[in-house]
Design a protein around this motif. Sequence first.
Motif, PDB file in Angstrom:
ATOM      1  N   GLU A   1       0.827  -1.207   0.000  1.00  0.00           N
ATOM      2  CA  GLU A   1       0.000   0.000   0.000  1.00  0.00           C
ATOM      3  C   GLU A   1       0.864   1.261   0.000  1.00  0.00           C
ATOM      4  OE1 GLU A   1      -3.465   2.052   2.736  1.00  0.00           O
ATOM      5  OE2 GLU A   1      -3.250  -0.126   2.829  1.00  0.00           O
ATOM      6  N   SER A   2       2.000   1.184   0.662  1.00  0.00           N
ATOM      7  CA  SER A   2       2.879   2.360   0.731  1.00  0.00           C
ATOM      8  C   SER A   2       3.405   2.752  -0.652  1.00  0.00           C
ATOM      9  CB  SER A   2       4.040   2.118   1.689  1.00  0.00           C
ATOM     10  OG  SER A   2       4.968   1.202   1.141  1.00  0.00           O
ATOM     11  N   ARG A   3       3.433   1.812  -1.590  1.00  0.00           N
ATOM     12  CA  ARG A   3       3.857   2.136  -2.956  1.00  0.00           C
ATOM     13  C   ARG A   3       2.915   3.159  -3.582  1.00  0.00           C
ATOM     14  NH1 ARG A   3       5.033  -3.306  -6.161  1.00  0.00           N
ATOM     15  NH2 ARG A   3       5.564  -1.788  -7.767  1.00  0.00           N
ATOM     16  N   PHE A   4       1.637   3.089  -3.222  1.00  0.00           N
ATOM     17  CA  PHE A   4       0.677   4.080  -3.710  1.00  0.00           C
ATOM     18  C   PHE A   4       0.861   5.408  -2.978  1.00  0.00           C
ATOM     19  CE2 PHE A   4      -1.447   0.087  -4.762  1.00  0.00           C
ATOM     20  CZ  PHE A   4      -1.846   0.324  -6.065  1.00  0.00           C
ATOM     21  N   HIS A   5       1.026   5.338  -1.666  1.00  0.00           N
ATOM     22  CA  HIS A   5       1.092   6.557  -0.857  1.00  0.00           C
ATOM     23  C   HIS A   5       2.334   7.391  -1.146  1.00  0.00           C
ATOM     24  CE1 HIS A   5      -2.492   5.321   1.087  1.00  0.00           C
ATOM     25  NE2 HIS A   5      -1.943   4.297   1.692  1.00  0.00           N
ATOM     26  N   THR A   6       3.383   6.761  -1.592  1.00  0.00           N
ATOM     27  CA  THR A   6       4.586   7.529  -1.929  1.00  0.00           C
ATOM     28  C   THR A   6       4.526   8.097  -3.344  1.00  0.00           C
ATOM     29  OG1 THR A   6       5.736   5.514  -2.612  1.00  0.00           O
ATOM     30  CG2 THR A   6       6.059   6.250  -0.321  1.00  0.00           C
ATOM     31  N   ALA A   7       3.442   7.792  -4.063  1.00  0.00           N
ATOM     32  CA  ALA A   7       3.305   8.257  -5.446  1.00  0.00           C
ATOM     33  C   ALA A   7       2.093   9.170  -5.630  1.00  0.00           C
ATOM     34  CB  ALA A   7       3.193   7.051  -6.377  1.00  0.00           C
ATOM     35  N   ILE A   8       1.594   9.759  -4.546  1.00  0.00           N
ATOM     36  CA  ILE A   8       0.390  10.590  -4.619  1.00  0.00           C
ATOM     37  C   ILE A   8       0.689  11.923  -5.305  1.00  0.00           C
ATOM     38  CG2 ILE A   8      -1.334  11.875  -3.279  1.00  0.00           C
ATOM     39  CD1 ILE A   8      -1.086   9.674  -1.143  1.00  0.00           C
ATOM     40  N   ASN A   9      -0.181  12.273  -6.240  1.00  0.00           N
ATOM     41  CA  ASN A   9      -0.163  13.588  -6.881  1.00  0.00           C
ATOM     42  C   ASN A   9      -1.545  14.203  -6.691  1.00  0.00           C
ATOM     43  OD1 ASN A   9       2.485  13.765  -8.236  1.00  0.00           O
ATOM     44  ND2 ASN A   9       1.759  11.886  -9.207  1.00  0.00           N
ATOM     45  N   ILE A  10      -1.563  15.487  -6.397  1.00  0.00           N
ATOM     46  CA  ILE A  10      -2.828  16.189  -6.230  1.00  0.00           C
ATOM     47  C   ILE A  10      -3.185  16.848  -7.567  1.00  0.00           C
ATOM     48  CG2 ILE A  10      -4.102  17.932  -4.909  1.00  0.00           C
ATOM     49  CD1 ILE A  10      -3.018  15.476  -3.286  1.00  0.00           C
ATOM     50  N   TYR A  11      -4.413  16.599  -8.004  1.00  0.00           N
ATOM     51  CA  TYR A  11      -4.892  17.124  -9.279  1.00  0.00           C
ATOM     52  C   TYR A  11      -6.109  18.009  -9.016  1.00  0.00           C
ATOM     53  CZ  TYR A  11      -6.213  17.129 -14.209  1.00  0.00           C
ATOM     54  OH  TYR A  11      -6.526  17.510 -15.489  1.00  0.00           O
ATOM     55  N   ARG A  12      -6.126  19.175  -9.626  1.00  0.00           N
ATOM     56  CA  ARG A  12      -7.235  20.132  -9.496  1.00  0.00           C
ATOM     57  C   ARG A  12      -7.509  20.485  -8.037  1.00  0.00           C
ATOM     58  NH1 ARG A  12     -10.718  20.485 -14.615  1.00  0.00           N
ATOM     59  NH2 ARG A  12     -11.821  21.978 -13.321  1.00  0.00           N
ATOM     60  N   SER A  13      -6.544  20.438  -7.209  1.00  0.00           N
ATOM     61  CA  SER A  13      -6.544  20.833  -5.796  1.00  0.00           C
ATOM     62  C   SER A  13      -7.355  19.951  -4.852  1.00  0.00           C
ATOM     63  CB  SER A  13      -6.983  22.299  -5.631  1.00  0.00           C
ATOM     64  OG  SER A  13      -8.379  22.434  -5.746  1.00  0.00           O
ATOM     65  N   ASN A  14      -8.219  19.070  -5.375  1.00  0.00           N
ATOM     66  CA  ASN A  14      -9.022  18.251  -4.469  1.00  0.00           C
ATOM     67  C   ASN A  14      -9.145  16.779  -4.871  1.00  0.00           C
ATOM     68  OD1 ASN A  14     -10.620  18.770  -6.702  1.00  0.00           O
ATOM     69  ND2 ASN A  14     -12.488  19.125  -5.522  1.00  0.00           N
ATOM     70  N   VAL A  15      -8.346  16.362  -5.841  1.00  0.00           N
ATOM     71  CA  VAL A  15      -8.356  14.969  -6.295  1.00  0.00           C
ATOM     72  C   VAL A  15      -6.954  14.389  -6.133  1.00  0.00           C
ATOM     73  CG1 VAL A  15      -8.758  13.411  -8.247  1.00  0.00           C
ATOM     74  CG2 VAL A  15     -10.199  15.443  -7.963  1.00  0.00           C
ATOM     75  N   ALA A  16      -6.864  13.266  -5.436  1.00  0.00           N
ATOM     76  CA  ALA A  16      -5.579  12.588  -5.262  1.00  0.00           C
ATOM     77  C   ALA A  16      -5.482  11.447  -6.275  1.00  0.00           C
ATOM     78  CB  ALA A  16      -5.450  12.045  -3.840  1.00  0.00           C
ATOM     79  N   LEU A  17      -4.338  11.384  -6.959  1.00  0.00           N
ATOM     80  CA  LEU A  17      -4.068  10.340  -7.940  1.00  0.00           C
ATOM     81  C   LEU A  17      -2.789   9.619  -7.532  1.00  0.00           C
ATOM     82  CD1 LEU A  17      -4.568  12.457 -11.195  1.00  0.00           C
ATOM     83  CD2 LEU A  17      -6.248  10.945 -10.123  1.00  0.00           C
ATOM     84  N   ALA A  18      -2.801   8.302  -7.624  1.00  0.00           N
ATOM     85  CA  ALA A  18      -1.582   7.539  -7.334  1.00  0.00           C
ATOM     86  C   ALA A  18      -1.565   6.295  -8.202  1.00  0.00           C
ATOM     87  CB  ALA A  18      -1.519   7.149  -5.865  1.00  0.00           C
ATOM     88  N   SER A  19      -0.380   5.977  -8.711  1.00  0.00           N
ATOM     89  CA  SER A  19      -0.243   4.768  -9.515  1.00  0.00           C
ATOM     90  C   SER A  19       0.899   3.931  -8.976  1.00  0.00           C
ATOM     91  CB  SER A  19      -0.007   5.121 -10.985  1.00  0.00           C
ATOM     92  OG  SER A  19       1.164   5.882 -11.120  1.00  0.00           O
ATOM     93  N   CYS A  20       0.799   2.652  -9.266  1.00  0.00           N
ATOM     94  CA  CYS A  20       1.809   1.697  -8.821  1.00  0.00           C
ATOM     95  C   CYS A  20       2.244   0.895 -10.038  1.00  0.00           C
ATOM     96  CB  CYS A  20       1.210   0.789  -7.752  1.00  0.00           C
ATOM     97  SG  CYS A  20       2.311  -0.508  -7.192  1.00  0.00           S
ATOM     98  N   GLU A  21       3.515   1.023 -10.378  1.00  0.00           N
ATOM     99  CA  GLU A  21       4.034   0.285 -11.519  1.00  0.00           C
ATOM    100  C   GLU A  21       5.093  -0.698 -11.033  1.00  0.00           C
ATOM    101  OE1 GLU A  21       4.317   2.319 -15.368  1.00  0.00           O
ATOM    102  OE2 GLU A  21       4.240   4.169 -14.175  1.00  0.00           O
ATOM    103  N   GLY A  22       5.503  -1.560 -11.913  1.00  0.00           N
ATOM    104  CA  GLY A  22       6.525  -2.539 -11.551  1.00  0.00           C
ATOM    105  C   GLY A  22       5.894  -3.855 -11.156  1.00  0.00           C
ATOM    106  N   GLU A  23       6.581  -4.588 -10.318  1.00  0.00           N
ATOM    107  CA  GLU A  23       6.166  -5.923  -9.889  1.00  0.00           C
ATOM    108  C   GLU A  23       4.862  -5.857  -9.088  1.00  0.00           C
ATOM    109  OE1 GLU A  23       7.042 -10.101  -9.630  1.00  0.00           O
ATOM    110  OE2 GLU A  23       8.255  -8.564 -10.596  1.00  0.00           O
ATOM    111  N   THR A  24       3.806  -6.504  -9.598  1.00  0.00           N
ATOM    112  CA  THR A  24       2.517  -6.560  -8.903  1.00  0.00           C
ATOM    113  C   THR A  24       1.916  -7.947  -9.071  1.00  0.00           C
ATOM    114  OG1 THR A  24       1.270  -5.826 -10.836  1.00  0.00           O
ATOM    115  CG2 THR A  24       2.019  -4.111  -9.295  1.00  0.00           C
ATOM    116  N   ASP A  25       0.873  -8.212  -8.296  1.00  0.00           N
ATOM    117  CA  ASP A  25       0.107  -9.448  -8.438  1.00  0.00           C
ATOM    118  C   ASP A  25      -1.352  -9.145  -8.130  1.00  0.00           C
ATOM    119  OD1 ASP A  25      -0.280  -9.536  -5.580  1.00  0.00           O
ATOM    120  OD2 ASP A  25       1.692 -10.473  -5.390  1.00  0.00           O
ATOM    121  N   GLU A  26      -2.200 -10.156  -8.140  1.00  0.00           N
ATOM    122  CA  GLU A  26      -3.641  -9.952  -7.948  1.00  0.00           C
ATOM    123  C   GLU A  26      -3.984  -9.299  -6.616  1.00  0.00           C
ATOM    124  OE1 GLU A  26      -6.544 -10.216  -9.702  1.00  0.00           O
ATOM    125  OE2 GLU A  26      -5.255 -10.465 -11.437  1.00  0.00           O
ATOM    126  N   THR A  27      -3.148  -9.441  -5.598  1.00  0.00           N
ATOM    127  CA  THR A  27      -3.448  -8.835  -4.298  1.00  0.00           C
ATOM    128  C   THR A  27      -3.493  -7.311  -4.391  1.00  0.00           C
ATOM    129  OG1 THR A  27      -1.119  -8.768  -3.597  1.00  0.00           O
ATOM    130  CG2 THR A  27      -2.384 -10.745  -3.029  1.00  0.00           C
TER     131      THR A  27
END
Length: 175
Positions: free
Chosen positions: A61-87
């Motif tokens: 989960e921390s992979r998302f939290h370290t990638a947070i970008n704020i868009y339009r001042s009230n929307v948080a966007l985060a992506s996780c790339e690299g090694e992932t699985d169904e979890t």
Amino acid sequence: QNLLKEEADMLLAGILLDTKQFTRNTGTRTFGAAQYLRGAGANPTDVYALFKTAPDDLRKESRFHTAINIYRSNVALASCEGETDETYRIIASKAADKMLTLKGIEAAFTLVKIGDQIHISGRSSGTINVQLILEKLHGGGHFDVAGAQVVNESVMNVLETLKSSIDEYFDSEDR
């Protein structure tokens, strides 16, 4: 009156999950049902133990939290790339929920690539209709909880499409 303790615990857990710990969509019937379940043997300590996070899931989960970008001042966007699985599908939705706790954030979206699909989880505090935003990406859900999957695209392309959909939502007079 014939509920097993485990059944009462699960029903109370469902109420807590659906109401975000009694902070959303509650009324006297909600509290009455919780009181009934408590009387039927539901134990809040046991119920809250069901919501505990495994250390490995917290790392994911921390992979998302370290990638947070704020868009339009009230929307948080985060992506996780690299090694992932169904979890990561569940992890992404938990991360989006947690991002709603940021000051000034009214909607949150997480994106994760699993195989050849980009999974998007959208969450709202109740002021932004994430379902309408994700319908533009062929997703669906509800006003404050929605999702979408996009096949054979890069995370960056899907993120740009998501931003366009957010812009269209905010610029629309129908919202």
